[in-house]
Structure formats: structure tokens, C-alpha cells
Design an enzyme around this catalytic site. Structure first.
Site, PDB file in Angstrom:
ATOM      1  N   ASP A 223       0.873  -1.313   0.115  1.00 61.70           N
ATOM      2  CA  ASP A 223      -0.090  -0.032  -0.088  1.00 61.70           C
ATOM      3  C   ASP A 223       0.774   1.269   0.190  1.00 61.70           C
ATOM      4  O   ASP A 223       1.737   1.385   0.642  1.00 61.70           O
ATOM      5  CB  ASP A 223      -0.910  -0.113   1.240  1.00 61.70           C
ATOM      6  CG  ASP A 223      -1.909   1.066   1.462  1.00 61.70           C
ATOM      7  OD1 ASP A 223      -2.694   1.078   0.428  1.00 61.70           O
ATOM      8  OD2 ASP A 223      -1.911   1.967   2.288  1.00 61.70           O
ATOM      9  N   GLU A 274      14.744 -15.201  -0.161  1.00 63.35           N
ATOM     10  CA  GLU A 274      15.237 -16.430   0.841  1.00 63.35           C
ATOM     11  C   GLU A 274      14.231 -17.180   0.831  1.00 63.35           C
ATOM     12  O   GLU A 274      14.426 -18.506   1.170  1.00 63.35           O
ATOM     13  CB  GLU A 274      15.532 -15.703   2.369  1.00 63.35           C
ATOM     14  CG  GLU A 274      16.349 -14.734   2.671  1.00 63.35           C
ATOM     15  CD  GLU A 274      16.152 -14.266   3.979  1.00 63.35           C
ATOM     16  OE1 GLU A 274      15.368 -14.681   4.736  1.00 63.35           O
ATOM     17  OE2 GLU A 274      16.906 -13.076   4.234  1.00 63.35           O
TER      18      GLU A 274
END
Ligand code: NOJ
Length: 560
Positions: A223, A274
Site C-alpha cells: 500500500d 530467501e
């Protein structure tokens, strides 16, 4: 880090470098408040989403984006988060979330969640601690508190305005009962902005990202991704009178698009990398052009950014051609897919927007007294044609819940039903965004059109929506739902998301014609019918007869 089974549930080819799922996905936006209410309180919830996953599978979407369902006092419909790592009781529990995620993944549907990093709710424990701790404290340094101007600090620290109207600063009462510092809120007073120059804020958001990634989400819609970093010294700025209300459409604004914001996303890129499964970040960055927007999706930043220049383009062949070309060029120059979007929970639904008869600045909305109300039949016709064009474009496309039913904006909501802070902060001068957020009609005959078992609905649904209910459209081959289903299936079968666009010449200037692989798309945006080109019809936005392509109609043809 590996999420159990994720790798086995999806097409293994989609994780090849350059072929990641988010490059081509059709992503369906769920606005949880308005999607499906299982509890009967009139507000949609997560079990409601789970209950309708088969409908979304049947529609043929690849992924869901859920607007916020985290703990929130709901002053801005959940974009005011009080606890980033919990589900608000009105939407259910974390267990309901896990259940929804598992069932979505079980159907091969990915799920991205909303992340709101620019501001929290004023009910967030950090903000409450900042209020108690007082000026100069570590707690206040997580937000943007400043002394006021004037002899007694009675004037705001600068002249910034809130996106929702009114000043962007609110003065607090200190512990001794006297008026004290001011805090910045680019949106509602209940949404204090974080200070992203503070390492503690950065660390907290790394933790929040990992919390949801560990649960198995496939990514985040971020956002106000252009707003986190503010210019040093917070200099005054006066927006032009016609500035778009979600902000960011202007240049050189001290709170939008500051260069430092990109470091945040480089950091997050590393965190997502990751994990397995090509987790993705999508930027909500309101920028004026595709080139500006593409800065958010450089190779070490986010993966997608909403294409608001496309959304805001008029129903005009030349303008559409330009924005499509600019988008494909700008995004591919940084190795990112273009995205395409026509509707969301902040804009007038495209089944109304494309047939407005007067200017309607973004975010102002439509209400009983608005000038230039849309012409409903024309709006639906154009929306079906516009979606037929959009879903043939290479890249990733977003669908906002209800557009597959051809829902228009609810233009006659009564004043006392309105909930958007824009409406309150402008004293009714702007209607705001409630008209695109009205709950979805599932059944033509049940109370609240099947949205909730009790007939409750947090915004009233127009009676005229009975004929748009999903149950009536399900088996009607001429319905908007059937059109979307056909388009999505053919888009997948012809791998249009991964394709390339080639314009076709020889048509009148108000016709848009292009080829993507072996599919030819022709959209007649002019007033007069044109001869229908050769080819087998895969899908058409309106019935075709007499060998013509009528006005405001688009068709997909399999190349002869
Ligand atoms: C953009 C969101 O889409 C909108 O609904 C919200 O009001 C603002 N950001 C503030 O969070």
C-alpha cells in the site's frame, strides 16, 4: 526457506527464471468486507472466501490478492492496521486464514496479502506508546511528530494536505493536558505515518514480512508504495487543484516517490528471495507514467507495480495504443512484466467509469447529486469490451471482485450509509469510494443477494443488482461471467500472458487491432460497425451477427 508442498502444487515450469508465475498471472482482488459473509454480521470474512474458492477456480484465476483483514478499528476499511500479525475478529482468526490459504493452494491458486507500511492505525500499540511517552522519546521517533509553527506551536509544521481532504497534521494533547506536538498523517487522522528513516521501523517490517511468508503467502501488495520516505526537512508543498486524490500523479512532491523509498524495496527483495516459490511484491505506486512506475520494478526491487496510467486512460483507441506501447516498453526495459488493471476498491468501477458524462476526478466517487452520471448500458458494453482487450495483453492482469459480473458503481447510496473517510473529511464534498465497495450479489433470490445468511450488508446493495447475481449468470452463455470465463480459459490455453503484442494496421483510427501469438484482437471503439475480420471467433464482448463488429465491441479471433 521452503513451505511444505508449495513446490509440488504448481506448474513446475512456472518457477523457471523469466517464467515466474507473477509475470503472467491473472490476479483476482478480494475486498474481504464485501466478498462473502459467513457469520451473518453483514461484513464479509475469511471463511466466506474459503467457501467460494470453487467459484474462483471455475472463473479461472491464478492468484488472489486480499485487501487488509489484519486487526484494525476499520476507520479506513482495514487500511488502518493495529496489529500486522493477527486477523481482525470481524474477518475470523489466523486459523481461518491458514485454512483459506491451504484450500487456495490446494486448488493451485496463489494468495498475496496487503501490507500497509506507510502508516499504522492510531490504535497500534506503538502509536499509543508514542502518545504516552512524550516529545523526544524513542516511541515518538517511530512516527513523524514535530513541533508546530507559530508563537505557541498552534500552526501545523508544514502545509501538507491529507489525501482524504483537510490538513495532514493533527495536534496531540500531552500528558499534562496542554496542546503539544503534531503528527503527520497523509491519510485519515487515525492513520499516523511511520518515520522510515528510523531503523526500528525497518526492522519491524522485516519481521512482519517474515511472519506472513512463513505462513506460506505468495507475496504482498504494498500500500502507498511511493509514500514511505519523505523529503528531508518536510518542506511545504501545494498540490495543483486537479491533483488526483490517491496522490502521486504530480512531480516533485516531497512525500511521493522520494528516491530513498527504493532502498526499502531492495531490502525486502532480499527477504523474499530467501523463500521458495517465487514470492512477489506488487507496488501500489500512483505515478504519472509507465516510465515512472517502472522504477518500482527494477530487477532488485519489487516484481510488479499496478499500471495506473492504463487504468486512468479514456475509452479512446489512440490513447489506449499509446499507453499499451509505453507500458510494454517501460516495464520490459527493466525486465518486469507489465500489469493491467481496470478496477479496484479505490476507483469508480469501469462498468460506470467508461460511460461517465462529466469529469470525475479520481477518488471523488459518484453519488445522488453528482453531475454526469454514467449511462449504465453503455458502461457495461464498454466494460466488457475493455476487459476483452485487457485480458489479451501480455503480462499480468488484475480483476476486482464483481467486475466479472459486470457490476457498476453503486451511484445512489444514501448519505447516511457512507463510510469512506473521504466523505467525512470533505464534509460531503467528495462522495469517495463506497460505491465500488458494495457487497457482491451471489444469488438473485436470497436476502442480501446471498452475500450474508442474515440479509445484513454493511453497505446497501442496489435492488437493480438482482439481475447481475452470479447464480443467474452461471449458466447463461451471454453473461459477463461466461465472457470472463471464456477469456481466462483461452488466455491460458494460448499462453497470452507470456506472449508478445504486434499491432495490426489497415483499420480505421478508432479501432484497436493487435496480434498476440495466434490470437487476433480487434476492438471497435468508434461509433459505427466495421466488417468483422476473418478468423474463428474465440470470444466476443457482444453477440456478433451479420459479419460485422459493432461499436464498443471487442473480439478474439483465432488466426486463420
Ligand atoms: C491505498 C488503498 O488502496 C486505499 O484504500 C487506502 O485508503 C489508502 N491507500 C491509505 O492506506
Amino acid at each position: 526457506m521452503t513451505t511444505p508442498d508449495l513446490a509440488e502444487r504448481f506448474d513446475p515450469l512456472s518457477s523457471r527464471r523469466g517464467a515466474e508465475w507473477w509475470r503472467t498471472a491473472v490476479i483476482y482482488q478480494i475486498y474481504p468486507r464485501s466478498f462473502a459473509d459467513s457469520s451473518g454480521d453483514g461484513i464479509g470474512d475469511l471463511p466466506g472466501v474459503t467457501a467460494h474458492l470453487d467459484d474462483l477456480s471455475d472463473l479461472g484465476v491464478d492468484a488472489l490478492w486480499l485487501s487488509p483483514f489484519q486487526r484494525s478499528p476499520q476507520k479506513d476499511a482495514g487500511y488502518d492496521v493495529a496489529d500486522y500479525c493477527d486477523v481482525d475478529p470481524i474477518f475470523g482468526t489466523l486459523a481461518d486464514f491458514d485454512d483459506m490459504l491451504e484450500h487456495a493452494h490446494g486448488r493451485g491458486i496463489r494468495v498475496i496479502v496487503d501490507l500497509v507500511p506507510n502508516h499504522s492505525s492510531d490504535q497500534h500499540e506503538w502509536f499509543q506508546a508514542a502518545l504516552s511517552a512524550g516529545p523526544g522519546s524513542r516511541e515518538r521517533a517511530r512516527y513523524l511528530f514535530r513541533e508546530g509553527k507559530g508563537r505557541r506551536g498552534e500552526l501545523p509544521p508544514n502545509n501538507w494536505e491529507s489525501v482524504f481532504g483537510g490538513p495532514a497534521w493533527t495536534r496531540v494533547i500531552e500528558a499534562d493536558g496542554t496542546p503539544g506536538q503534531w503528527y503527520l498523517h497523509l491519510f485519515d487522522t487515525s492513520q499516523p505515518d511511520f518515520d522510515w528513516s528510523n531503523e526500528e521501523v525497518r526492522e519491524e517490517f522485516r519481521r512482519i514480512l517474515r511472519f506472513w511468508l512463513d505462513r506460506g503467502v505468495d507475496g504482498f501488495r504494498v500500500d502507498v508504495a511511493h509514500g514511505l520516505v519523505k523529503a528531508a526537512g518536510l518542506p511545504d508543498y501545494t498540490p495543483p487543484a486537479d491533483a488526483a486524490s490517491m496522490g502521486g500523479e504530480e512531480d516533485d512532491v516531497p512525500y511521493w516517490g522520494q528516491p530513498g523509498v527504493h532502498d526499502v524495496y531492495r531490502d525486502w527483495h532480499g527477504i523474499l528471495a530467501e523463500y521458495d516459490g517465487d514470492r512477489a511484491l506488487c507496488a501500489e505506486a500512483w505515478r504519472p507514467t509507465p516510465d515512472d512506475t517502472a522504477l518500482w520494478v527494477r530487477p532488485d526491487e519489487m516484481h510488479q507495480a499496478f499500471n495506473f496510467p492504463y487504468l486512468t486512460t479514456e475509452w479512446d483507441a489512440a490513447e489506449l495504443r499509446t499507453v499499451i506501447d509505453e507500458s510494454l516498453r517501460a516495464f520490459s526495459a527493466v525486465g518486469a512484466p507489465s500489469t493491467w488493471v481496470l478496477s479496484n476498491h479505490d476507483v469508480v468501477r469501469h462498468a460506470s467509469r467508461l460511460a461517465l458524462t462529466a469529469e470525475n476526478p479520481q477518488g471523488h466517487g459518484i453519488g445522488p447529486l453528482s453531475a454526469g452520471k454514467p449511462i449504465a448500458a453503455l458502461g457495461l458494453r464498454r466494460a466488457r469490451a475493455a476487459s476483452t482487450v485487457m485480458l489479451a495483453l501480455p503480462g499480468s492482469a488484475y480483476i476486482f471482485q464483481g467486475e466479472e459480473l459486470g457490476l457498476p458503481e453503486a451511484v445512489d447510496l444514501p448519505d447516511d450509509a457512507r463510510q469512506d473517510p473521504t466523505w467525512f473529511r470533505t464534509a460531503g464534498e467528495r462522495y469517495g469510494r463506497d460505491g465500488c465497495r458494495v457487497p457482491v450479489p451471489w444469488s438473485s433470490t436470497e436476502p442480501a443477494f446471498g452475500f450474508s445468511p442474515t440479509g445484513e450488508s454493511w453497505l446497501p446493495q442496489p435492488a437493480s443488482w438482482a439481475v447481475l447475481a452470479r447464480d443467474l449468470q452461471q449458466d447463461d452463455s451471454a453473461s459477463t461471467l461466461s465472457l470472463y470465463r471464456t477469456l481466462l480459459a483461452a488466455r491460458r490455453a494460448h499462453r497470452l500472458g507470456a506472449g508478445a503484442l504486434e499491432w495490426i494496421g489497415g483499420f480505421p483510427s478508432d479501432v484497436l487491432a493487435f496480434r498476440n501469438g495466434n490470437v487476433t484482437v480487434v476492438a471497435n471503439i468508434g461509433d459505427a460497425a466495421i466488417p468483422l475480420p476473418q478468423g474463428n471467433v474465440i470470444a466476443a464482448s457482444e453477440p456478433l451477427d451479420g459479419g460485422e463488429l459493432p461499436a464498443d465491441t471487442a473480439v478474439w479471433l483465432e488466426n486463420a
